[in-house]
Scaffold this motif. Structure first.
Motif, mmCIF file in Angstrom:
data_model
loop_
_atom_site.group_PDB
_atom_site.id
_atom_site.type_symbol
_atom_site.label_atom_id
_atom_site.label_comp_id
_atom_site.label_asym_id
_atom_site.label_seq_id
_atom_site.Cartn_x
_atom_site.Cartn_y
_atom_site.Cartn_z
ATOM 1 N N THR A 141 -0.812 -33.485 9.599
ATOM 2 C CA THR A 141 -0.365 -34.763 9.034
ATOM 3 C C THR A 141 -1.097 -35.932 9.685
ATOM 4 O OG1 THR A 141 1.447 -34.891 10.633
ATOM 5 C CG2 THR A 141 1.954 -33.956 8.475
ATOM 6 N N LEU A 142 -1.237 -36.977 8.894
ATOM 7 C CA LEU A 142 -1.775 -38.247 9.371
ATOM 8 C C LEU A 142 -0.606 -39.209 9.523
ATOM 9 C CD1 LEU A 142 -4.766 -38.408 6.875
ATOM 10 C CD2 LEU A 142 -4.964 -38.079 9.359
ATOM 11 N N GLU A 143 -0.574 -39.915 10.639
ATOM 12 C CA GLU A 143 0.503 -40.870 10.868
ATOM 13 C C GLU A 143 0.017 -42.285 10.548
ATOM 14 O OE1 GLU A 143 3.397 -39.506 11.622
ATOM 15 O OE2 GLU A 143 2.393 -37.563 11.700
ATOM 16 N N GLY A 144 0.952 -43.179 10.325
ATOM 17 C CA GLY A 144 0.594 -44.561 10.041
ATOM 18 C C GLY A 144 1.616 -45.191 9.117
ATOM 19 N N ASN A 145 1.386 -46.443 8.757
ATOM 20 C CA ASN A 145 2.346 -47.119 7.878
ATOM 21 C C ASN A 145 1.772 -47.380 6.490
ATOM 22 O OD1 ASN A 145 0.638 -49.288 8.176
ATOM 23 N ND2 ASN A 145 2.154 -50.687 9.045
ATOM 24 N N ARG A 146 0.641 -46.715 6.169
ATOM 25 C CA ARG A 146 -0.033 -46.982 4.908
ATOM 26 C C ARG A 146 0.223 -45.942 3.833
ATOM 27 N NH1 ARG A 146 -4.089 -50.853 5.612
ATOM 28 N NH2 ARG A 146 -3.990 -51.021 3.350
ATOM 29 N N GLY A 147 0.983 -44.878 4.158
ATOM 30 C CA GLY A 147 1.228 -43.841 3.160
ATOM 31 C C GLY A 147 -0.065 -43.148 2.773
ATOM 32 N N HIS A 148 -0.335 -43.067 1.463
ATOM 33 C CA HIS A 148 -1.542 -42.427 0.939
ATOM 34 C C HIS A 148 -2.798 -42.949 1.645
ATOM 35 C CE1 HIS A 148 -3.845 -40.300 -2.119
ATOM 36 N NE2 HIS A 148 -4.472 -41.401 -2.475
ATOM 37 N N LEU A 149 -2.889 -44.248 1.789
ATOM 38 C CA LEU A 149 -4.100 -44.874 2.337
ATOM 39 C C LEU A 149 -4.388 -44.511 3.785
ATOM 40 C CD1 LEU A 149 -4.505 -48.474 0.889
ATOM 41 C CD2 LEU A 149 -6.046 -46.514 0.685
ATOM 42 N N ASP A 150 -3.417 -43.938 4.491
ATOM 43 C CA ASP A 150 -3.716 -43.501 5.856
ATOM 44 C C ASP A 150 -4.850 -42.469 5.867
ATOM 45 O OD1 ASP A 150 -2.161 -45.016 7.707
ATOM 46 O OD2 ASP A 150 -0.363 -44.027 6.966
ATOM 47 N N GLY A 151 -5.053 -41.812 4.736
ATOM 48 C CA GLY A 151 -6.169 -40.867 4.633
ATOM 49 C C GLY A 151 -7.524 -41.545 4.663
ATOM 50 N N VAL A 152 -7.545 -42.821 4.341
ATOM 51 C CA VAL A 152 -8.804 -43.569 4.385
ATOM 52 C C VAL A 152 -8.871 -44.426 5.648
ATOM 53 C CG1 VAL A 152 -10.289 -45.236 3.195
ATOM 54 C CG2 VAL A 152 -8.942 -43.582 1.875
ATOM 55 N N VAL A 153 -7.852 -45.264 5.841
ATOM 56 C CA VAL A 153 -7.950 -46.270 6.908
ATOM 57 C C VAL A 153 -7.540 -45.746 8.289
ATOM 58 C CG1 VAL A 153 -7.629 -48.164 5.275
ATOM 59 C CG2 VAL A 153 -5.637 -47.227 6.469
ATOM 60 N N SER A 154 -6.855 -44.618 8.347
ATOM 61 C CA SER A 154 -6.392 -44.114 9.649
ATOM 62 C C SER A 154 -6.979 -42.739 9.959
ATOM 63 C CB SER A 154 -4.855 -44.019 9.653
ATOM 64 O OG SER A 154 -4.270 -45.187 9.147
ATOM 65 N N ILE A 155 -8.149 -42.460 9.389
ATOM 66 C CA ILE A 155 -8.733 -41.125 9.517
ATOM 67 C C ILE A 155 -9.173 -40.824 10.957
ATOM 68 C CG2 ILE A 155 -11.103 -41.860 8.962
ATOM 69 C CD1 ILE A 155 -9.404 -38.614 7.717
ATOM 70 N N ASP A 156 -9.424 -41.879 11.764
ATOM 71 C CA ASP A 156 -9.939 -41.655 13.123
ATOM 72 C C ASP A 156 -9.008 -40.793 13.971
ATOM 73 O OD1 ASP A 156 -8.242 -43.889 12.898
ATOM 74 O OD2 ASP A 156 -8.765 -44.523 14.920
ATOM 75 N N GLN A 157 -7.708 -40.795 13.654
ATOM 76 C CA GLN A 157 -6.771 -39.984 14.432
ATOM 77 C C GLN A 157 -7.033 -38.484 14.284
ATOM 78 O OE1 GLN A 157 -2.569 -39.820 12.507
ATOM 79 N NE2 GLN A 157 -3.615 -41.490 11.491
ATOM 80 N N ALA A 158 -7.798 -38.122 13.242
ATOM 81 C CA ALA A 158 -8.126 -36.702 13.036
ATOM 82 C C ALA A 158 -9.491 -36.354 13.625
ATOM 83 C CB ALA A 158 -8.099 -36.371 11.545
ATOM 84 N N SER A 159 -10.059 -37.245 14.425
ATOM 85 C CA SER A 159 -11.432 -37.050 14.931
ATOM 86 C C SER A 159 -11.621 -35.724 15.656
ATOM 87 C CB SER A 159 -11.823 -38.212 15.858
ATOM 88 O OG SER A 159 -12.012 -39.378 15.089
ATOM 89 N N ASP A 160 -10.711 -35.428 16.587
ATOM 90 C CA ASP A 160 -10.872 -34.185 17.358
ATOM 91 C C ASP A 160 -10.755 -32.963 16.454
ATOM 92 O OD1 ASP A 160 -11.184 -35.730 19.564
ATOM 93 O OD2 ASP A 160 -9.149 -35.404 20.345
ATOM 94 N N THR A 161 -9.779 -33.020 15.542
ATOM 95 C CA THR A 161 -9.586 -31.911 14.606
ATOM 96 C C THR A 161 -10.832 -31.707 13.752
ATOM 97 O OG1 THR A 161 -7.237 -32.447 14.513
ATOM 98 C CG2 THR A 161 -8.104 -31.067 12.742
#
Lengths: 397, 397
Positions: free
Chosen positions: A371-391
């Motif tokens: 899962t991606l965390e954040g407050n953007r819902g769907h858009l967390d897949g675009v704007v919050s992608i850095d949290q998946a960097s290690d993965t």
């Protein structure tokens, strides 16, 4: 280095690439050269002929001699091929996934050749950095814009154009294919249609099928365009375009692709105009309405209303493999899959993403669901992608 | 019976009421007599005069002699005063809360006098069972429909009309006020504005303020109406009404008030027309689109587009107490509150409901917060209310 030790013949070539890649001369400098690819006599999956197709593309990093270091990035509904970098040498990077694409980043341009193309019927048809073929293009048979005579195109058609583009560069296999939202649909379709060519699938905020909720959501997005009298059944290219309808359609996209957490974290109850109280003036607005209107109006300037309708349809028709069953479409996937999604996604239901993962996994294919965390819902897949960097880094090894 | 033993003077009266209430003669038979209430010279909270106002109302059960057994039901955005019962003696009950209102039910018509009225600017202005005053009404000063010259009205204005209606029946206090969604806003406003008159507050799927997410959602709902060229700045009463825009607005309400679980549980990917494949015909539809269109089209027939816009605004302006701070508006509430909500609500964010509960509780007021389960999201507050039956029964004691 293991490769070099096992295959002495390749040592010098690999070594020289290795040396060059680590030097500042060879490292991708982040400046993007937009290019275009033309294809004659394309036939859609629906059997319709399109005499010629041109799409824009860009790439980051270098294609190796074996042509096996390729990562294909497929873009989302309102996106373009511009996943990373800057167009001007002295400009700021403006790619939507700059956070993860670049020298030393998870999608490492020192190692991979990362390529992305504008889809057919790209929304941003009037953006000077976008090249696409769709209803706004000239139909060579008539000399007029296609309008609603353009054939319905599907996610699989997008994939076929990408396949031709890659083959034109001698690329037969993909180290990975990765996309968000509509880009995830393309990535999944790639892995389902060409399992022998796709080594890794990375699906972000997308699933294996447009479920009924998505069908209805997309339908609601399209409605304002058809309501605008300037739309004129899609025949507006020699008059005023349906900008108001397109603006409202884009506003719905922005709203649905976000989440209430974002709205309530970002905005307040301020009025749009200090002197106009919405409680006293039925035509006055709140600031959040004005901001969403302004964003949508700016985007409408470079977008095309008919292209929007065709993109809606391309997404609606999607079911992996386009066969009789979703099970068959997804079991065709052999590539290990990484699926990133948000539990707050209001466009692609998280339940649908998990179901897709289960169906890919059913015949033993490896699936990582995160899962991606954040407050953007769907858009967390675009704007919050850095949290998946290690993965991502680990998955791409 | 404890009451009878303690107060011998009341024994015979209580006993006779008890006997009558349990007889079939006295029990409410479920047939609703729609009535109307007229008020001259109403002044809105914004200071605008409306020469006359008429709203419809209905009641279930009997007002007792002390006039202290009253439960006021306030309706939601697309609702009417018809919370329970049937209009025809031989018809089926059609009230939206029939599950909880009736003889022996949690809102027990053997015990309580349950009353509900149509709001000002009620959406269903052209429903023969609805009486309301709004833009579609004749402005007595001009002899023409008000249109967009009708003053902006607020949730507090709705409450003031209800207060006048109740006072016309000699009712000064409420055993409880209960409403869902926009009805919850009215119930909260009642408890905040008239703490000495409200003994119990039941707020269902609503909160103390229209948060930014709701402001934007309501704005998106309104947009299709303004896009329809028939809307004509609200001046359409002697021509074609903006039915297409109104239909799309209502479709958005249906979609947002539900949840992806409902869409995906209820529908599939069937085409609307067996002979028209959406993958080959850009104007073809899926069945879910057609169903939502059909529902919206039917509702548009009895709805008024300008009323829709005024309801949007009434909801947008809402903040309990309408003062400088939400804290002050909610701390004014003294009545014990029961708040029912859904964690899947896409209209009133659950975070906002919980925040409202905290602010009411801050000065020691008793608040019970309980979730509603189901696959309808926001709408579980209307269609799945029966699961709260025991809680309601207990709370109303």
């Amino acid at each position: 280095m293991a490769l070099i030790q096992r295959h002495p013949l390749l040592t010098s070539a690999c070594l020289s690439i290795g040396v060059l890649a680590s030097s500042s001369l060879m490292a991708w400098d982040g400046v993007v050269d937009k290019q275009s690819f033309t294809l004659d006599n394309f036939t859609t999956q629906g059997g319709e002929a399109i005499p010629d197709i041109t799409v824009g593309w860009e790439a980051y990093g270098e294609l190796n001699d074996a042509r096996d270091n390729v990562i294909l990035i497929t873009h989302f509904f309102s996106g373009t091929s511009h996943a990373a970098g800057r167009y001007e040498a002295d400009g700021e990077p403006t790619g939507y996934w700059d956070a993860i694409i670049g020298p030393g980043k998870p999608l490492d341009t020192d190692e991979y050749y990362i390529i992305s193309s504008d889809t057919l019927v790209n929304l941003n048809a009037h953006d000077p950095n976008v090249t696409t073929t769709g209803p706004a293009s000239i139909n060579p048979d008539t000399g007029e814009p296609w309008g609603m005579d353009f054939p319905v195109v599907t996610i699989r058609d997008f994939v076929e154009v990408q396949r031709e583009l890659l083959e034109s560069q001698g690329i037969e296999s993909l180290h990975a294919v990765m996309g968000a939202s509509m880009g995830a649909l393309q990535a999944i379709e790639w892995a389902s249609a060409y399992p022998e060519r796709v080594e890794r699938l990375i699906s972000v905020i997308g699933g294996g099928v447009a479920d009924p909720w998505l069908l209805a959501t997309l339908s609601a997005w399209a409605a304002p365009i058809r309501l605008d009298s300037n739309w004129n059944e899609g025949d507006y290219y020699d008059g005023e375009p349906p900008t108001k309808g397109l603006k409202e359609a884009l506003k719905l996209v922005t709203l649905n692709a976000n989440h209430w957490q974002w709205a309530n974290d970002t905005f307040n109850r301020d009025w749009a105009d200090e002197g106009r109280d919405p409680a006293k003036d039925i035509n006055a607005h709140y600031a959040i309405e004005q901001t969403l209107d302004d964003i949508a109006a700016a985007r409408a300037q470079t977008s095309d209303a008919n292209h929007f309708l065709y993109l809606v349809r391309a997404n609606q028709t999607f079911m992996a493999g386009h066969g009789d069953s979703l099970e068959a479409g997804l079991s065709a996937i052999d590539a290990p899959a990484l699926m990133l999604y948000s539990e707050n996604d209001l466009v692609f239901a998280p339940e649908g993403v998990r179901h897709t993962a289960e169906l890919i996994k059913a015949d033993g294919t490896d699936v990582t669901l995160e899962t991606l965390e954040g407050n953007r819902g769907h858009l967390d897949g675009v704007v919050s992608i850095d949290q998946a960097s290690d993965t991502l880094r680990e998955f791409l090894k």
